[in-house]
Design an enzyme around this catalytic site. Structure first.
Site, short mmCIF file in Angstrom:
data_model
loop_
_atom_site.label_atom_id
_atom_site.label_comp_id
_atom_site.label_asym_id
_atom_site.label_seq_id
_atom_site.Cartn_x
_atom_site.Cartn_y
_atom_site.Cartn_z
N PHE A 153 0.84 -1.18 0.00
CA PHE A 153 0.00 0.00 0.00
C PHE A 153 0.88 1.24 0.00
CE2 PHE A 153 -2.98 3.08 2.01
CZ PHE A 153 -3.97 3.00 1.04
N ASP A 155 1.94 -5.78 7.79
CA ASP A 155 0.74 -4.96 7.74
C ASP A 155 -0.45 -5.91 7.51
OD1 ASP A 155 -1.44 -3.33 7.07
OD2 ASP A 155 -0.18 -1.85 6.07
N TYR A 191 -11.16 -0.59 10.60
CA TYR A 191 -12.39 -0.14 9.94
C TYR A 191 -12.76 -0.99 8.74
CZ TYR A 191 -8.74 2.39 7.32
OH TYR A 191 -7.61 2.72 6.62
N LYS A 192 -11.95 -1.97 8.38
CA LYS A 192 -12.29 -2.83 7.25
C LYS A 192 -13.07 -4.05 7.76
CE LYS A 192 -8.06 -1.45 4.78
NZ LYS A 192 -8.65 -0.46 3.87
N ARG A 218 -12.82 -3.89 -7.46
CA ARG A 218 -12.55 -4.72 -6.28
C ARG A 218 -13.86 -5.14 -5.60
NH1 ARG A 218 -8.51 -2.43 -1.93
NH2 ARG A 218 -10.35 -1.13 -1.54
#
Length: 397
Positions: free
Chosen positions: A113, A184, A209-210, A356
């Protein structure tokens, strides 16, 4: 066995919506609003500043850390919650590189990322010109782990394609070569089984938050292994990471263990929402989640490839080699995704051409997948993506 009908009932999903974007932002747990309201009106409202003691606010980062730790295979007392993921990446990376003072290379991959890489670049700019960020293709990470490397900075699941690194194998090789590992888990926590203790990981970070469904802006977490907990020194030495914050010493003394990785004042209201989300996970087995997410994603892939010409699978074909998301390349991917969202199926888009889709079994089932495929089929075959309103780029894709 996990009762997925019970977990589905625990979330608010708007009528007429199929939500395939939990890999970006999880949906609202139904109990979150009540829990946040309690914190605001009863705890903050009635206790005022006494809430830090009376309501246990000061201990929330460690309490929530242990609850997340169960989901990522961490030892109790070695995960703490707070700040943002980028901050935690910087902290972990800075502490890790200090543990290898004779080496100067941070190894990452081109699928990582971008924010992780920005944090590494920023750290290197402070450390000086002798340090280097080395990027290789994801499939070349193992071969690039040598005695020259100080730290590996790897995201287990690629945010674009869902490609999954072999954490156990890479960590084993890193340890054999004296390399400190930073993992990560942004697209791993709550999506796939993780065993930090079992693989011997040194540091790990992640967001909530995912797949953990903590809400927009929910705080991040950091893990420090028992081997390093009393040695790792945070470059961001905030006052709540101090051994005695309310002594107000002018000099910094690191707190005990992972608590030293606390930086600023914890966001109590946001942590209350996360706490409500974690209640759902108490009855969930992550292997059940993994097995079901594979079933759902395989069903989706088969449906898309059978009915949506022009979409090309960008994720690994083997579901064991990917996380809980699937991506397809399509020349008009952005506009097609906007059309799909307008028709009640929410995924997202990553440049230049990737659509996605995330598969979170806590609130998705086979009927959702079939309906999503049918809607996507209509978007593609009826060329709905050509509608001008779907061509206009929005701030968040």
């Amino acid at each position: 066995m996990t009762d997925f009908s019970a977990t589905r009932a625990a979330f608010h999903i708007p009528d007429g919506v199929i939500y395939l974007d939990g890999n970006s932002l999880g949906p609202l747990p139904k109990t979150a609003a009540r829990r946040v309201s309690e914190v605001v009106t009863q705890e903050w409202g009635d206790h005022l500043i006494k809430g830090w003691n009376d309501c246990g606010w000061m201990d929330m980062p460690m309490r929530l850390g242990d609850r997340i730790g169960r989901l990522i295979g961490a030892e109790p007392g070695h995960v703490v919650v707070g700040d943002t993921l980028s901050i935690k990446v910087f902290q972990a990376l800075a502490a890790a590189i200090k543990l290898n003072p004779d080496r100067r290379v941070i190894l990452s991959d081109t699928g990582n990322f971008p924010s992780d890489l920005y944090m590494a670049e920023g750290l290197i700019s402070l450390l000086g010109p002798d340090y280097d960020l080395r990027l290789v293709a994801p499939e070349d990470v193992s071969a690039a782990i040598t005695e020259e490397i100080a730290v590996t900075l790897i995201t287990e699941v690629d945010y674009r394609t869902g490609r999954k690194h072999d954490m156990a194998a890479l960590t084993k090789k890193a340890r054999a070569h004296g390399v400190v590992t930073v993992w990560d888990l942004a697209h791993s926590a709550g999506a796939i089984p993780v065993d930090l203790r079992g693989v011997g990981a040194d540091f790990a970070v992640g967001c909530t938050y995912k797949y953990l469904n903590g809400g927009p802006g929910a705080p991040a977490f950091i893990y420090v292994s028992p081997d390093h907990a009393e040695k790792a020194l945070p470059a961001l030495s905030g006052w709540l990471g101090h051994d005695s914050p309310f002594a107000f010493d002018l000099g910094y003394r690191a707190g005990a263990g992972v608590s030293r990785m606390r930086v600023g004042t914890p966001p109590i209201v946001q942590m209350a929402a996360l706490e409500a989300a974690l209640d759902i996970w108490d009855g969930v087995d992550l292997q059940d989640v993994r097995n079901r997410s594979i079933d759902l994603s395989e069903r989706f892939v088969a449906g898309v490839e059978a009915h949506c010409p022009g979409l090309v699978l960008a994720s690994p074909r083997d579901p064991a080699q990917r996380g809980s998301q699937v991506s397809f390349r399509f020349e008009h991917g952005y506009a097609a995704m906007q059309a799909l969202i307008a028709n009640g199926v929410i995924g997202d888009f990553r440049a230049p051409d990737m659509m996605r889709f995330g598969f979170a079994p806590l609130y998705l089932d086979e009927d959702d997948i079939d309906a999503a495929v049918d809607t996507l089929r209509r978007v593609i075959t009826d060329r709905l993506w050509e509608t001008p309103e779907f061509q206009r780029k929005k701030a968040v894709t």
